[in-house]
Design an enzyme around this catalytic site. Sequence first.
Site, mmCIF file in Angstrom:
data_model
loop_
_atom_site.group_PDB
_atom_site.id
_atom_site.type_symbol
_atom_site.label_atom_id
_atom_site.label_comp_id
_atom_site.label_asym_id
_atom_site.label_seq_id
_atom_site.Cartn_x
_atom_site.Cartn_y
_atom_site.Cartn_z
ATOM 1 N N ASP A 296 3.176 0.548 -0.328
ATOM 2 C CA ASP A 296 3.633 0.405 -1.979
ATOM 3 C C ASP A 296 5.298 0.249 -1.683
ATOM 4 O O ASP A 296 6.403 1.813 -1.754
ATOM 5 C CB ASP A 296 3.817 1.244 -3.277
ATOM 6 N N GLU A 330 12.545 -0.846 -8.427
ATOM 7 C CA GLU A 330 11.242 -1.536 -9.203
ATOM 8 C C GLU A 330 10.568 0.284 -9.446
ATOM 9 O O GLU A 330 9.874 0.312 -10.315
ATOM 10 C CB GLU A 330 9.899 -1.894 -8.376
ATOM 11 N N ASP A 358 2.876 -6.542 -4.946
ATOM 12 C CA ASP A 358 2.588 -5.352 -4.748
ATOM 13 C C ASP A 358 1.029 -4.891 -5.035
ATOM 14 O O ASP A 358 1.475 -3.610 -6.086
ATOM 15 C CB ASP A 358 3.953 -4.507 -6.733
ATOM 16 N N HIS A 428 1.772 6.063 -4.051
ATOM 17 C CA HIS A 428 2.986 7.865 -4.753
ATOM 18 C C HIS A 428 2.673 8.834 -3.794
ATOM 19 O O HIS A 428 3.601 9.833 -4.518
ATOM 20 C CB HIS A 428 2.820 7.415 -5.971
#
Length: 473
Positions: A296, A330, A358, A428
Amino acid sequence: MNKVLKHFLLFLFLLGGYAFAKAQQDSIQIRKIYDEALKNGHSYQWLDYLSNQIGSRLSGSSGAEEAVQWTKEQLDSIGLDKVWLQPVMVPKWVRGTPEYAFIESGLGNTTQVPICALGGSVATPNGGIKAQVVEVQGIEELKQLGIEVVKDKIVFFNRPMQDELILTFQAYGGCVDQRYAGAMEAAKLGAAGVLVRSVTHSIDDYPHTGSMSYGDLPNSKRIPAAAISTKGAELLSTLLKLNKETKFFYSMSCKNYADVQSYNVIGEITGTQFSDKFMVVGGHLDSWDLGDGSHDDGAGVVQSMEVLRLMKAVGYRPKHSIRVVLFMNEENGLRGGNKYAAVARAKGEKHVFALESDSGGFTPRGFSFDSDDRNFNLVLQWKTLFEPYLIHSFTRGGSGADIGPLKGDGTVLAGLRPDSQRYFDYHHAANDTFDAVNKRELELGAATMTSLVYLMDNYIMKPAQIIEAPLKD
């Protein structure tokens, strides 16, 4: 058989032969694209450098700016017709020293648990925060409790992703609101701070960060917000059931700064027939700061760069102008996507197609499309071209956050859809690193994207109100 009928049947025969010949030509071209990507691909070696030599690329950081310069150099080396940087102002948030937290289940009885600050959060006061915990399953339950229960407590949002949902992005969407808006709503009720269960199916010790918002709350009313690992969340929930007086301590030193200048990185192959009509392929160059952002969205960045390299390598000259856009910001603002669309509108540029990657560098399964019926029905006719590569899922749905601002005026939007079952294991978190990406899966994704861009370049249907010459071979 009369003469008119004979001519009609001959026309159908010739038309069928032409369609068969075109399908054969397209199949051969797509095979060349996959061969080049799998034998001589650059995406994996590019990702190796981006992840292991540059690392995390949070907006406003030195890593993000190094990535801007390096990706521009790589696009220059491909030999594109144009490469440039598009300035964009982005937020700058710094995590600071590593966060620290523990559960106090009794006097002197503490257990350390992994947490991380959510992106954009304020810091805890010096010395941290220790308070009783109120566990809720979402924002609506929080509101029902009211200020009497919540004031001066740490609100613990513990709604998990729904395991029974096959589509993991649907499960993500079902609980990410507590991460994004939980602190804002808890602050309105006088909470001292917020903990949010990490948004992942995995039960592990990796806390997952992500963007959050305080809305229009003044700085004086903002409270610190952190994600807790799923194992930590399970433990905290269990201890709260055993002892409602259980307390939680955490300390964070994150800080928001004034906006700084960064850039979108753009490269272009100018079209041979419709140079003033643009197709975009892209991903976002920024990443969160815990890992190196390989899935990511380092994967999407290098796959998008590879689309243009593959076109040149197989000798294909597009009819439309094809741009790769590496969007900045983003993750915590979407400034790059909004800036690109705003500049395009100001220049009167016509975008007919945009594709975003993505969703990680996993095995590609297909695409989702945000388009009119005519173009979606056209896409469905291409399934047989993709089936030899086990690409079979063509659905209506969302495309990508960065290309979303281009929607309108007939623009067809699409998103690459890899197998998503493992994506939120890394999303994340600190384990989103280069070793989690498979070389062959990454290269298959790049070839799949290039094949779709090739087909769109040749067959895309323009909006009915636009009258122009048909595409020619």
